[in-house]
Motif scaffolding. Sequence first.
Motif, PDB file in Angstrom:
ATOM      1  N   ALA A 187       6.716   5.623   2.261  1.00  0.00           N
ATOM      2  CA  ALA A 187       6.165   7.037   1.595  1.00  0.00           C
ATOM      3  C   ALA A 187       8.217   7.918   1.505  1.00  0.00           C
ATOM      4  O   ALA A 187       8.431   7.826  -0.104  1.00  0.00           O
ATOM      5  N   LEU A 188       8.614   7.519   2.400  1.00  0.00           N
ATOM      6  CA  LEU A 188      10.290   7.549   2.172  1.00  0.00           C
ATOM      7  C   LEU A 188      10.665   6.965   1.356  1.00  0.00           C
ATOM      8  O   LEU A 188      12.279   7.092   0.736  1.00  0.00           O
ATOM      9  N   LEU A 189      11.016   5.682   0.959  1.00  0.00           N
ATOM     10  CA  LEU A 189      11.976   5.049   0.019  1.00  0.00           C
ATOM     11  C   LEU A 189      10.799   4.251  -1.775  1.00  0.00           C
ATOM     12  O   LEU A 189      11.746   4.071  -1.934  1.00  0.00           O
ATOM     13  N   PHE A 190      10.118   4.235  -1.338  1.00  0.00           N
ATOM     14  CA  PHE A 190       8.939   4.311  -2.920  1.00  0.00           C
ATOM     15  C   PHE A 190       8.578   5.060  -3.111  1.00  0.00           C
ATOM     16  O   PHE A 190       8.033   4.813  -4.087  1.00  0.00           O
ATOM     17  N   SER A 191       8.065   6.311  -2.827  1.00  0.00           N
ATOM     18  CA  SER A 191       7.678   7.273  -3.312  1.00  0.00           C
ATOM     19  C   SER A 191       7.823   7.811  -4.572  1.00  0.00           C
ATOM     20  O   SER A 191       6.988   8.128  -5.549  1.00  0.00           O
ATOM     21  N   ARG A 192       9.269   7.977  -4.722  1.00  0.00           N
ATOM     22  CA  ARG A 192       9.873   8.380  -6.246  1.00  0.00           C
ATOM     23  C   ARG A 192       9.695   6.735  -7.264  1.00  0.00           C
ATOM     24  O   ARG A 192      10.126   6.931  -8.819  1.00  0.00           O
ATOM     25  N   MET A 193       9.648   6.116  -6.707  1.00  0.00           N
ATOM     26  CA  MET A 193       9.734   4.647  -8.083  1.00  0.00           C
ATOM     27  C   MET A 193       7.766   4.210  -7.911  1.00  0.00           C
ATOM     28  O   MET A 193       7.632   4.329  -9.562  1.00  0.00           O
ATOM     29  N   TRP A 194       7.375   4.513  -7.054  1.00  0.00           N
ATOM     30  CA  TRP A 194       5.765   3.593  -7.773  1.00  0.00           C
ATOM     31  C   TRP A 194       4.620   4.144  -6.495  1.00  0.00           C
ATOM     32  O   TRP A 194       5.326   4.477  -5.197  1.00  0.00           O
ATOM     33  N   VAL A 195       3.725   4.868  -6.825  1.00  0.00           N
ATOM     34  CA  VAL A 195       2.225   5.533  -5.521  1.00  0.00           C
ATOM     35  C   VAL A 195       0.934   5.336  -6.003  1.00  0.00           C
ATOM     36  O   VAL A 195       1.522   5.170  -7.598  1.00  0.00           O
ATOM     37  N   PRO A 196      -0.026   4.926  -5.296  1.00  0.00           N
ATOM     38  CA  PRO A 196      -1.011   4.354  -5.431  1.00  0.00           C
ATOM     39  C   PRO A 196      -1.745   6.266  -5.977  1.00  0.00           C
ATOM     40  O   PRO A 196      -1.952   7.001  -5.097  1.00  0.00           O
ATOM     41  N   ILE A 197      -1.597   6.538  -7.371  1.00  0.00           N
ATOM     42  CA  ILE A 197      -2.186   7.672  -8.264  1.00  0.00           C
ATOM     43  C   ILE A 197      -3.840   8.263  -6.866  1.00  0.00           C
ATOM     44  O   ILE A 197      -4.442   7.290  -6.907  1.00  0.00           O
ATOM     45  N   GLY A 198      -3.775   9.036  -6.845  1.00  0.00           N
ATOM     46  CA  GLY A 198      -5.073   9.295  -6.159  1.00  0.00           C
ATOM     47  C   GLY A 198      -5.692   8.454  -4.127  1.00  0.00           C
ATOM     48  O   GLY A 198      -6.142   9.356  -3.801  1.00  0.00           O
ATOM     49  N   ASN A 199      -4.668   8.255  -4.411  1.00  0.00           N
ATOM     50  CA  ASN A 199      -4.939   7.237  -2.909  1.00  0.00           C
ATOM     51  C   ASN A 199      -5.029   8.152  -1.706  1.00  0.00           C
ATOM     52  O   ASN A 199      -4.001   9.202  -1.735  1.00  0.00           O
ATOM     53  N   PRO A 200      -5.844   8.663  -1.055  1.00  0.00           N
ATOM     54  CA  PRO A 200      -5.605  10.140  -0.113  1.00  0.00           C
ATOM     55  C   PRO A 200      -4.703   9.412   1.048  1.00  0.00           C
ATOM     56  O   PRO A 200      -4.452  10.466   1.714  1.00  0.00           O
ATOM     57  N   GLY A 201      -3.902   9.115   1.521  1.00  0.00           N
ATOM     58  CA  GLY A 201      -3.132   7.944   2.625  1.00  0.00           C
ATOM     59  C   GLY A 201      -3.634   7.703   3.442  1.00  0.00           C
ATOM     60  O   GLY A 201      -2.619   7.256   4.070  1.00  0.00           O
ATOM     61  N   GLY A 202      -4.458   7.932   4.453  1.00  0.00           N
ATOM     62  CA  GLY A 202      -5.901   7.852   5.727  1.00  0.00           C
ATOM     63  C   GLY A 202      -5.306   6.018   5.295  1.00  0.00           C
ATOM     64  O   GLY A 202      -5.387   5.299   4.742  1.00  0.00           O
ATOM     65  N   ALA A 203      -5.577   5.647   7.176  1.00  0.00           N
ATOM     66  CA  ALA A 203      -5.223   4.130   7.280  1.00  0.00           C
ATOM     67  C   ALA A 203      -6.246   3.410   6.887  1.00  0.00           C
ATOM     68  O   ALA A 203      -6.419   2.251   6.722  1.00  0.00           O
ATOM     69  N   ARG A 204      -7.357   4.478   6.819  1.00  0.00           N
ATOM     70  CA  ARG A 204      -8.164   2.746   6.664  1.00  0.00           C
ATOM     71  C   ARG A 204      -9.073   3.355   5.135  1.00  0.00           C
ATOM     72  O   ARG A 204      -9.890   2.475   4.312  1.00  0.00           O
ATOM     73  N   VAL A 205      -8.343   4.006   4.120  1.00  0.00           N
ATOM     74  CA  VAL A 205      -8.245   2.642   2.534  1.00  0.00           C
ATOM     75  C   VAL A 205      -6.758   2.453   2.411  1.00  0.00           C
ATOM     76  O   VAL A 205      -5.807   2.667   3.197  1.00  0.00           O
ATOM     77  N   PRO A 206      -7.236   1.445   1.098  1.00  0.00           N
ATOM     78  CA  PRO A 206      -6.061   0.355   0.893  1.00  0.00           C
ATOM     79  C   PRO A 206      -5.324   1.222   0.558  1.00  0.00           C
ATOM     80  O   PRO A 206      -4.605   1.886   0.087  1.00  0.00           O
ATOM     81  N   PRO A 207      -3.495   0.522   0.926  1.00  0.00           N
ATOM     82  CA  PRO A 207      -2.492   1.651   1.043  1.00  0.00           C
ATOM     83  C   PRO A 207      -1.856   1.607  -1.097  1.00  0.00           C
ATOM     84  O   PRO A 207      -1.157   1.875  -0.905  1.00  0.00           O
TER      85      PRO A 207
END
Length: 121
Positions: free
Chosen positions: A78-98
Amino acid sequence: MNMHPELRRAYETEMTKAVGQYDAGDFRLAFSHLERAHILGQSFSIEHARSHWWMLKVGWKRRDIVEITGQIPRMLGALLFSRMWVPIGNPGGARVPPFQSMPIPEDLQRLLDKYGRGSMT
């Protein structure tokens, strides 16, 4: 890039609810609000990492090893890549593919369409 004030308000509302539920010991509901905050803040490094930090705290309280070990790399990412690309809508829990994009709840999608980067796929 700065978070639009309306998007920040919605993000902070979810974080406040999450922390309140965390303090009350309702970790399931706290995590639900953290997922919503994550979706709203995932395009902004600090907000994104903050939601993962609190997910880590919930995992710790639950003694959930999957959540604990999953949140540490997500926080760094999150600290390194948030401004470049994120998987839109991903809720962020560890049981969901990042790296998996997911549908966004309608109320959050409306906010992101109007005030954030959430409409980008």
